[in-house]
Write a protein that holds these residues in place. Structure first.
Motif, mmCIF file in Angstrom:
data_model
loop_
_atom_site.group_PDB
_atom_site.id
_atom_site.type_symbol
_atom_site.label_atom_id
_atom_site.label_comp_id
_atom_site.label_asym_id
_atom_site.label_seq_id
_atom_site.Cartn_x
_atom_site.Cartn_y
_atom_site.Cartn_z
ATOM 1 N N ARG A 127 47.758 85.931 -18.729
ATOM 2 C CA ARG A 127 46.997 87.320 -18.508
ATOM 3 C C ARG A 127 45.955 87.520 -19.047
ATOM 4 O O ARG A 127 44.983 88.371 -18.339
ATOM 5 N N GLU A 128 45.346 86.647 -20.111
ATOM 6 C CA GLU A 128 43.859 86.893 -20.531
ATOM 7 C C GLU A 128 42.665 85.973 -19.638
ATOM 8 O O GLU A 128 41.596 86.583 -19.392
ATOM 9 N N PHE A 129 43.284 85.005 -19.437
ATOM 10 C CA PHE A 129 41.879 84.057 -18.938
ATOM 11 C C PHE A 129 41.575 84.431 -17.577
ATOM 12 O O PHE A 129 40.379 84.227 -17.165
ATOM 13 N N GLU A 130 42.265 85.304 -16.643
ATOM 14 C CA GLU A 130 41.898 85.768 -15.503
ATOM 15 C C GLU A 130 40.475 86.407 -15.694
ATOM 16 O O GLU A 130 39.755 86.474 -14.721
ATOM 17 N N GLY A 131 40.234 87.175 -16.659
ATOM 18 C CA GLY A 131 38.911 87.783 -16.812
ATOM 19 C C GLY A 131 37.571 86.914 -16.879
ATOM 20 O O GLY A 131 36.563 87.136 -16.811
ATOM 21 N N ALA A 132 38.176 85.517 -17.171
ATOM 22 C CA ALA A 132 36.774 84.384 -16.952
ATOM 23 C C ALA A 132 37.025 83.866 -15.560
ATOM 24 O O ALA A 132 35.987 82.754 -15.339
ATOM 25 N N GLY A 133 37.912 84.315 -14.422
ATOM 26 C CA GLY A 133 37.551 83.893 -13.307
ATOM 27 C C GLY A 133 38.736 82.819 -13.131
ATOM 28 O O GLY A 133 38.775 82.170 -11.880
ATOM 29 N N LEU A 134 39.661 82.605 -14.063
ATOM 30 C CA LEU A 134 40.697 81.728 -13.925
ATOM 31 C C LEU A 134 41.844 82.331 -13.013
ATOM 32 O O LEU A 134 41.834 83.539 -12.969
ATOM 33 N N ASP A 135 42.608 81.354 -12.262
ATOM 34 C CA ASP A 135 43.819 82.037 -11.546
ATOM 35 C C ASP A 135 45.016 81.664 -11.767
ATOM 36 O O ASP A 135 45.831 81.733 -10.795
ATOM 37 N N GLY A 136 45.519 81.404 -13.053
ATOM 38 C CA GLY A 136 46.913 81.180 -13.184
ATOM 39 C C GLY A 136 46.958 80.033 -14.321
ATOM 40 O O GLY A 136 46.069 79.978 -14.965
ATOM 41 N N VAL A 137 47.991 79.400 -14.441
ATOM 42 C CA VAL A 137 48.525 78.480 -15.428
ATOM 43 C C VAL A 137 49.170 77.341 -14.545
ATOM 44 O O VAL A 137 49.966 77.477 -13.701
ATOM 45 N N ILE A 138 48.807 76.069 -15.059
ATOM 46 C CA ILE A 138 49.377 74.876 -14.398
ATOM 47 C C ILE A 138 50.422 74.247 -15.687
ATOM 48 O O ILE A 138 50.098 74.148 -16.707
ATOM 49 N N GLY A 139 51.660 73.897 -15.148
ATOM 50 C CA GLY A 139 52.702 73.145 -16.041
ATOM 51 C C GLY A 139 52.675 71.713 -15.565
ATOM 52 O O GLY A 139 52.863 71.389 -14.376
ATOM 53 N N LYS A 140 52.654 70.692 -16.770
ATOM 54 C CA LYS A 140 53.069 69.374 -16.358
ATOM 55 C C LYS A 140 54.038 68.690 -16.964
ATOM 56 O O LYS A 140 53.894 68.779 -18.333
ATOM 57 N N PRO A 141 54.939 68.290 -16.496
ATOM 58 C CA PRO A 141 56.063 67.598 -17.183
ATOM 59 C C PRO A 141 55.656 66.680 -18.175
ATOM 60 O O PRO A 141 54.691 65.656 -17.552
ATOM 61 N N LEU A 142 55.786 66.589 -19.423
ATOM 62 C CA LEU A 142 55.217 65.701 -20.479
ATOM 63 C C LEU A 142 55.820 64.396 -20.142
ATOM 64 O O LEU A 142 54.870 63.295 -20.553
ATOM 65 N N ASP A 143 56.844 64.043 -19.598
ATOM 66 C CA ASP A 143 57.280 62.480 -19.224
ATOM 67 C C ASP A 143 56.814 61.954 -17.977
ATOM 68 O O ASP A 143 57.339 61.119 -17.654
ATOM 69 N N ALA A 144 55.985 62.783 -17.114
ATOM 70 C CA ALA A 144 55.981 62.412 -15.642
ATOM 71 C C ALA A 144 54.687 61.449 -15.525
ATOM 72 O O ALA A 144 53.732 61.752 -16.301
ATOM 73 N N PRO A 145 54.739 60.425 -14.734
ATOM 74 C CA PRO A 145 53.610 59.680 -14.323
ATOM 75 C C PRO A 145 52.689 60.308 -13.759
ATOM 76 O O PRO A 145 52.861 61.480 -13.103
ATOM 77 N N TYR A 146 51.455 59.819 -13.260
ATOM 78 C CA TYR A 146 50.474 60.534 -12.028
ATOM 79 C C TYR A 146 50.970 60.060 -10.873
ATOM 80 O O TYR A 146 51.129 58.794 -10.603
ATOM 81 N N ALA A 147 51.284 61.055 -10.043
ATOM 82 C CA ALA A 147 51.789 60.921 -8.858
ATOM 83 C C ALA A 147 50.852 61.265 -7.786
ATOM 84 O O ALA A 147 50.983 62.580 -7.595
ATOM 85 N N PRO A 148 50.061 60.376 -7.166
ATOM 86 C CA PRO A 148 49.242 61.095 -6.208
ATOM 87 C C PRO A 148 49.637 61.714 -5.115
ATOM 88 O O PRO A 148 50.724 61.092 -4.394
ATOM 89 N N ASN A 149 49.127 62.712 -4.648
ATOM 90 C CA ASN A 149 49.480 63.560 -3.380
ATOM 91 C C ASN A 149 51.021 64.044 -3.511
ATOM 92 O O ASN A 149 51.426 64.459 -2.343
ATOM 93 N N GLN A 150 51.528 63.981 -4.796
ATOM 94 C CA GLN A 150 53.048 64.494 -4.844
ATOM 95 C C GLN A 150 52.900 65.643 -5.682
ATOM 96 O O GLN A 150 52.230 66.085 -6.652
ATOM 97 N N ARG A 151 53.749 66.993 -5.319
ATOM 98 C CA ARG A 151 53.694 68.109 -6.235
ATOM 99 C C ARG A 151 54.723 68.088 -7.034
ATOM 100 O O ARG A 151 55.952 68.687 -7.348
#
Length: 359
Positions: free
Chosen positions: A171-195
């Motif tokens: 809700r608040e950070f959009e006022g600084a030009g950001l456009d949302g929130v990202i969620g990352k599973p804590l147990d997930a490896p880095y998966a190139p080009n995977q959603r």
């Protein structure tokens, strides 16, 4: 350059979600509005790679120097490259940094210096970190960036595991030009080009005036297809071009092209006439004018009488235009076109950009 993870690497991607998930096991961070950028550093050698793997290095000599001053001597990190003016991100100014002339690249580096927010670690020294769960990658990243100089243009992304806190950021950070929130599973490896990540973006609707259309790139005289609808909103200066709506099935593209023929008018009688005063005064808002971002494409359009209103979905504005392509919702025959102005749009409260970074 000799690193355990070498370019090209396509960054990990995100799939959309309607709301911030509350099930646990997820790390949240602000969603930045800039250029996704992977940084590869091996001593003095620095490579900046775009989301598609193309090199951005020559366009951002200022960021190369900032990387050398702030990041570990041998590392690969994922993050977002941005330009900020005051307390707000400015995507249009960031776009200006991509220029073919070396002299202009150097001048813009001084006038519009870029910054970089780091949010993931792919390699450190001789260690490939991509198979590690995100919780471990994040902990290692926070440790190596713990002593960042407050004046550095390299920043560490802020994170939380609290969905309520993530909702507040949304809700608040959009006022600084950001456009949302990202969620990352804590147990997930880095998966190139995977959603494997989750993105929650702002979604809004607006009633806009249909003022023109362009044919689809596959359109033929035998089978004419609509490519995009050109949208307008009224202000004190008349009907202003605010964006496009372009996502339709081929069946609907054919139907719309035929349906809208009754609205076609000569371009010289249209508010967006190529040679009219409006085109000269507002070249950024008028279809048919060419900029270096058009890449030589034909931007001519079929002028339509501005008598029909449609409702579209959008995420946020950039200046006085929609930042991204809008989504068609429905026709609004109950609306008077001249009642469709900027006053219907939500005004986002300004927010201090510095509050978005990790302390």
């Amino acid at each position: 350059m000799d690193l355990p993870v070498m370019p090209p690497v396509l960054p990990m991607l995100a799939k959309p979600a309607a709301r911030v998930p509350t099930g646990g096991g997820v790390s949240f961070e602000p969603k930045w509005d800039g250029f996704r950028c992977l940084v590869f550093r091996d001593g003095d050698e620095v490579e900046l790679a775009s989301r598609t793997g193309k090199s951005l290095t020559r366009y951002f000599p200022d960021l190369v120097e900032a990387v050398r001053a702030a990041l570990p001597g041998r590392c690969v990190v994922d993050g977002e490259l941005f330009v900020a003016v005051g307390d707000r991100l400015e995507f249009e100014l960031l776009q200006e940094r991509i220029h073919p002339a070396e002299s202009r690249v150097r001048r813009l580096a001084a006038e519009l210096p870029a910054s970089y927010v780091v949010f993931d670690l792919l390699a450190l020294d001789a260690v490939d970190c991509m198979a590690l769960p995100f919780r471990e990658r994040r902990a290692a990243l926070a440790a190596v960036l713990a002593d960042l100089d407050p004046t550095s243009r390299i920043h560490l992304a802020r994170t939380t595991e609290d969905p309520a806190e993530a909702g507040r950021w949304f809700r608040e950070f959009e006022g600084a030009g950001l456009d949302g929130v990202i969620g990352k599973p804590l147990d997930a490896p880095y998966a190139p080009n995977q959603r494997t990540m989750i993105k929650v973006k702002h979604a809004r609707t607006a009633d806009v005036v249909l003022a023109g259309m362009r044919p689809h790139k596959t359109s033929t005289p035998e089978r004419p297809l609509l490519g995009s609808l050109l949208l307008g909103l009224y202000d004190g200066g008349g009907l202003q071009h605010v964006g496009v709506c372009a996502t339709f099935t081929d069946k609907r593209r054919l139907e719309l092209w035929e349906e809208l023929q009754e609205l076609v008018v000569p371009v010289e009688d249209h508010p967006w006439s190529f040679m009219g005063a409006n085109a000269i005064a507002n070249p950024d808002r008028v279809p048919g004018t060419v900029s270096r971002w058009s890449g030589g494409k034909d931007l001519s359009f079929v002028a339509l009488a501005p008598t029909r209103v449609l409702e579209v979905g959008y995420d946020h504005m950039e200046g006085r235009r929609f930042r991204h392509t809008t989504q068609f919702k429905r026709w609004r025959p109950d609306r008077d076109p001249e009642s469709c102005g900027y006053d219907q749009l939500e005004i986002v409260t300004a927010f201090d950009l510095s509050s978005v970074f990790e302390d």
